[in-house]
Design a protein around this motif. Sequence first.
Motif, short mmCIF file in Angstrom:
data_model
loop_
_atom_site.label_atom_id
_atom_site.label_comp_id
_atom_site.label_asym_id
_atom_site.label_seq_id
_atom_site.Cartn_x
_atom_site.Cartn_y
_atom_site.Cartn_z
N SER A 51 0.82 -1.22 0.00
CA SER A 51 0.00 0.00 0.00
C SER A 51 0.85 1.27 0.00
N VAL A 56 -4.42 2.07 -2.30
CA VAL A 56 -5.55 1.25 -1.89
C VAL A 56 -5.61 -0.10 -2.61
N LEU A 60 -6.97 -3.51 -0.52
CA LEU A 60 -8.28 -4.13 -0.77
C LEU A 60 -8.29 -5.64 -0.58
N ILE A 64 -10.83 -7.33 2.07
CA ILE A 64 -11.90 -8.19 1.54
C ILE A 64 -11.82 -9.60 2.11
N ILE A 135 -12.91 3.99 2.29
CA ILE A 135 -12.86 2.59 2.70
C ILE A 135 -12.67 2.43 4.21
N SER A 139 -14.94 -0.60 6.05
CA SER A 139 -14.33 -1.92 6.26
C SER A 139 -14.59 -2.34 7.71
#
Length: 193
Positions: A51, A56, A60, A64, A135, A139
Amino acid sequence: MKLLTLQWGELNAIIPTIFCLMGIWPMIYACLMFADGRMQNFRAWPYFLGSNFTGVICLLPYLIFRKSNQAFYGKKDKWLSILDQRTTGAYLLVATIGLFGYAVIAGNWEDYIQQFFHTPFVHLISLDFCLMCLIFPISLLFDDDMARRGIKDTRIFWVVALFPLFGPLIYLCLRPSLPETFSKQCDATVNTP
């Protein structure tokens, strides 16, 4: 190249500010990810390192595929102890305020908007910055960190969520620390009626 060689005097101050804030954001995420990564089937550090270079895009997959986890077991190592300290959040907050001050005093918004539409790199880092802000509250990483620290007040969640960048930084400055060592037996004893 001018960003990487620190020739910022030749750039609109807003551009190096956003570029540096793209270094602050991975540190904010790291302050939550490294405690969480201990309890996952995969480590957080590759996503954190990625990152710092791709923004991003590397975060991710971690966000996820991680499983919700509201507990921390084991002993904090040196790196996790640093990320868990309130002073780390304070340093990040002071650096962010300094960067914003630099952008406000020396930045040119008209030039920035023009570069946003005509320079792919400026467009990319600006969108990446916005995605990092978006995000963070959606998250489960943030929810799990609050639960791990015994924070149950939903107002805290909304204050952090509604103030992009500064909300997460203030959260890092004020959140309680994780215990130095915590075992599953201790957790079972605490939860036993």
